[in-house]
Design a protein around this motif. Structure first.
Motif, mmCIF file in Angstrom:
data_model
loop_
_atom_site.group_PDB
_atom_site.id
_atom_site.type_symbol
_atom_site.label_atom_id
_atom_site.label_comp_id
_atom_site.label_asym_id
_atom_site.label_seq_id
_atom_site.Cartn_x
_atom_site.Cartn_y
_atom_site.Cartn_z
ATOM 1 N N MET A 105 0.829 -1.208 0.000
ATOM 2 C CA MET A 105 0.000 0.000 0.000
ATOM 3 C C MET A 105 0.862 1.257 0.000
ATOM 4 O O MET A 105 0.573 2.212 -0.722
ATOM 5 C CB MET A 105 -0.919 0.022 1.234
ATOM 6 C CG MET A 105 -2.090 -0.906 1.149
ATOM 7 S SD MET A 105 -3.067 -0.901 2.663
ATOM 8 C CE MET A 105 -3.717 0.762 2.655
ATOM 9 N N PHE A 106 1.923 1.247 0.805
ATOM 10 C CA PHE A 106 2.791 2.414 0.883
ATOM 11 C C PHE A 106 3.424 2.712 -0.464
ATOM 12 O O PHE A 106 3.430 3.855 -0.921
ATOM 13 C CB PHE A 106 3.871 2.207 1.944
ATOM 14 C CG PHE A 106 4.831 3.349 2.041
ATOM 15 C CD1 PHE A 106 4.452 4.533 2.636
ATOM 16 C CD2 PHE A 106 6.106 3.245 1.510
ATOM 17 C CE1 PHE A 106 5.325 5.612 2.711
ATOM 18 C CE2 PHE A 106 6.994 4.311 1.578
ATOM 19 C CZ PHE A 106 6.605 5.491 2.181
ATOM 20 N N TYR A 107 3.939 1.686 -1.131
ATOM 21 C CA TYR A 107 4.607 1.902 -2.408
ATOM 22 C C TYR A 107 3.629 2.152 -3.554
ATOM 23 O O TYR A 107 4.026 2.634 -4.606
ATOM 24 C CB TYR A 107 5.549 0.748 -2.729
ATOM 25 C CG TYR A 107 6.808 0.798 -1.884
ATOM 26 C CD1 TYR A 107 7.621 1.917 -1.870
ATOM 27 C CD2 TYR A 107 7.163 -0.272 -1.080
ATOM 28 C CE1 TYR A 107 8.757 1.979 -1.093
ATOM 29 C CE2 TYR A 107 8.312 -0.226 -0.298
ATOM 30 C CZ TYR A 107 9.105 0.900 -0.307
ATOM 31 O OH TYR A 107 10.234 0.961 0.468
ATOM 32 N N MET A 108 2.353 1.847 -3.353
ATOM 33 C CA MET A 108 1.346 2.157 -4.370
ATOM 34 C C MET A 108 0.760 3.556 -4.169
ATOM 35 O O MET A 108 -0.143 3.951 -4.895
ATOM 36 C CB MET A 108 0.227 1.116 -4.350
ATOM 37 C CG MET A 108 0.672 -0.216 -4.894
ATOM 38 S SD MET A 108 -0.673 -1.402 -5.146
ATOM 39 C CE MET A 108 -1.340 -1.592 -3.530
ATOM 40 N N GLY A 109 1.274 4.276 -3.166
ATOM 41 C CA GLY A 109 0.851 5.653 -2.968
ATOM 42 C C GLY A 109 -0.277 5.849 -1.977
ATOM 43 O O GLY A 109 -0.751 6.964 -1.795
ATOM 44 N N ARG A 110 -0.728 4.804 -1.343
ATOM 45 C CA ARG A 110 -1.793 4.906 -0.337
ATOM 46 C C ARG A 110 -1.183 4.589 1.021
ATOM 47 O O ARG A 110 -0.867 3.441 1.315
ATOM 48 C CB ARG A 110 -2.915 3.925 -0.647
ATOM 49 C CG ARG A 110 -4.036 3.934 0.328
ATOM 50 C CD ARG A 110 -4.905 5.152 0.109
ATOM 51 N NE ARG A 110 -6.081 5.039 0.957
ATOM 52 C CZ ARG A 110 -6.633 6.065 1.534
ATOM 53 N NH1 ARG A 110 -6.156 7.263 1.356
ATOM 54 N NH2 ARG A 110 -7.689 5.894 2.288
#
Length: 174
Positions: free
Chosen positions: A27-32
């Motif tokens: 989630m962090f690396y997908m921008g969320r």
């Protein structure tokens, strides 16, 4: 370990914890940012639901001849939630300490989010509470985020566990 309740709970809890950690990182690396997700829409509802369901169903159907008491469901599901939450919290602590942008992005995104609150909402929660939360954000660290994540995970898991323990329970016919 001869207790299938404990053995299954540990196994499913370990897998759920690793999966939850992987989802946090993804989630962090997908921008969320995972800390910005509402607890009502949290992915852990689904993770806990799936792992508690299959663990209790396996216990009931394969080890106890179709019988599962509510208390067994609560203990088994509670262990899964506790183990998964501890593992994913430790994973979050390690990841947040390693990835320097994790906390800083949270602070920036939360500050931006709080600044979008309409005046009516600020008045409803109280201007002093709003200001205090906004000014406390720069002091946020990974430990505070992990503590919040852990507490939310236990609370989410508790409610999911109650529902599934009631649904899956079967008592012997008298």
């Amino acid at each position: 370990m001869k207790q299938p309740l404990v053995k299954l709970s540990i196994r499913y809890g370990l897998v759920a914890g690793v999966l939850a950690t992987a989802v946090l990182i993804a989630m962090f690396y997908m921008g969320r940012h995972p800390a910005m997700v509402s607890p009502f829409l949290d992915f852990r509802i689904m993770v806990f639901g799936i792992f508690i369901f299959f663990s209790l169903k396996e216990l009931r159907d394969y080890y106890q001849g179709g019988i599962l008491y509510f208390w067994q469901g609560m203990i088994g599901g509670g262990l899964i939630v506790l183990i998964a939450t501890v593992i994913s919290s430790v994973g979050l602590q390690i990841f947040g300490s390693w990835e320097e942008r994790f906390v800083s992005q949270y602070i920036k995104q939360m500050t931006d989010y709080l600044k979008t609150f309409p005046k009516e909402d600020i008045e409803r929660i109280g201007k002093d509470v709003y200001d205090r939360n906004l000014h406390a954000l720069p002091e946020t660290n990974i430990r505070k985020l992990v503590e919040t994540y852990f507490a939310q995970g236990i609370a989410i898991g508790f409610f999911v566990n109650i529902i599934l323990s009631v649904i899956l329970r079967r008592q012997p016919k008298t």
